[in-house]
Design a protein around this motif. Sequence first.
Motif, short mmCIF file in Angstrom:
data_model
loop_
_atom_site.label_atom_id
_atom_site.label_comp_id
_atom_site.label_asym_id
_atom_site.label_seq_id
_atom_site.Cartn_x
_atom_site.Cartn_y
_atom_site.Cartn_z
N ASN A 74 0.82 -1.22 0.00
CA ASN A 74 0.00 0.00 0.00
C ASN A 74 0.86 1.27 0.00
O ASN A 74 0.60 2.23 0.73
N SER B 156 2.42 4.69 -1.08
CA SER B 156 2.17 5.94 -1.79
C SER B 156 3.26 6.94 -1.39
O SER B 156 3.78 6.90 -0.27
N THR C 107 4.08 11.19 -1.91
CA THR C 107 3.68 12.51 -2.40
C THR C 107 4.79 13.52 -2.15
O THR C 107 5.32 13.61 -1.04
N LYS D 63 1.56 13.63 -6.33
CA LYS D 63 1.62 12.22 -5.91
C LYS D 63 2.36 11.43 -6.99
O LYS D 63 1.89 11.27 -8.11
N ASP E 222 1.10 5.77 -6.04
CA ASP E 222 -0.22 5.67 -5.41
C ASP E 222 -0.60 4.21 -5.21
O ASP E 222 -0.87 3.48 -6.15
N ASN E 223 -0.56 3.76 -3.96
CA ASN E 223 -1.03 2.44 -3.56
C ASN E 223 -0.34 1.31 -4.33
O ASN E 223 -0.98 0.47 -4.98
N LYS F 190 2.09 6.66 -11.58
CA LYS F 190 1.80 6.50 -10.15
C LYS F 190 1.60 5.07 -9.69
O LYS F 190 1.48 4.81 -8.49
N GLY F 191 1.51 4.11 -10.63
CA GLY F 191 1.20 2.76 -10.17
C GLY F 191 1.69 1.66 -11.08
O GLY F 191 2.43 1.90 -12.04
#
Length: 272
Positions: free
Chosen positions: A11, A13, A15, A24, A27-28, A221-222
């Motif tokens: 999990n 993240s 920023t 960010k 993210d996750n 971001k992922g």
Amino acid sequence: MINLSLIKIENLSLTYETEKTRFKALDNINLEINKGEFVCLIGSSGCGKSTLLGVLEGLLSPSEGKVYINNKEVNGPGSDRAVVFQNYSLFPWMSARKNVAFAIVESKRGSQKIKKHDAYATADEFLNKVGLYEYRNKQPGELSGGMQQRVAIARALACNPEILLMDEPFGAIDAKTRDVLQQLLLKLWEEDEEKKTIVFVTHDLEEAIFLADKIVFMEPKGIKEVINVNIERPRNKEKLLSNDRYRSLRSRLVKMFNNEDDNIDLVGGAGI
């Protein structure tokens, strides 16, 4: 042989914040990397590959979530990890031998003392492994870019880390030298009795397929998809070009880069 999970990202993240902006970068993120596994992170520029590597290195702290290595939370850099950058990061006033020996001594600081003679002996051993023993007394400015990167790889491996983090290490090198260093890295990795876990950032699809056990395709971001590269080792680049699995996987990755979708299931070894 059953691989044990060495790196767990849960999990996660991150920023970046300034007085005026908030961005960010991750993210996750959830990901597990097995002990001895060669993992390539690929994706478009700015998607967070190097940021994720920085978190694994311990230089960047997550805003949320955690990273575990051997079930211990990462709270900073550690001797269990070594990093190879694109720009070599060698001390220009030191010989190749001294660059490697200095890193060995520093990696042991606080845990055990190592004699200067032993550090130099280990440095010579690893410079020999990367084919640079006869250049050991040369300074970085006297070496080509490819040779400097060999020194950087020798330096990282000589510290005997459990995890090797590589941030586009061959990105600034010409194609021929890049091919030589890719094969050298694989040879060193495959011959190591205590095989390192490698996390390798690249933009090059062919490089990722040639090197990796697993490809982590990142989107902004992922993580978009985790792909197992079920192509037998040892790998030969010329033979790979005629390998159906290679061609299918490369086509899939190109489509992913181009935001095209299809129904081929590559996760968990299905189809590739």
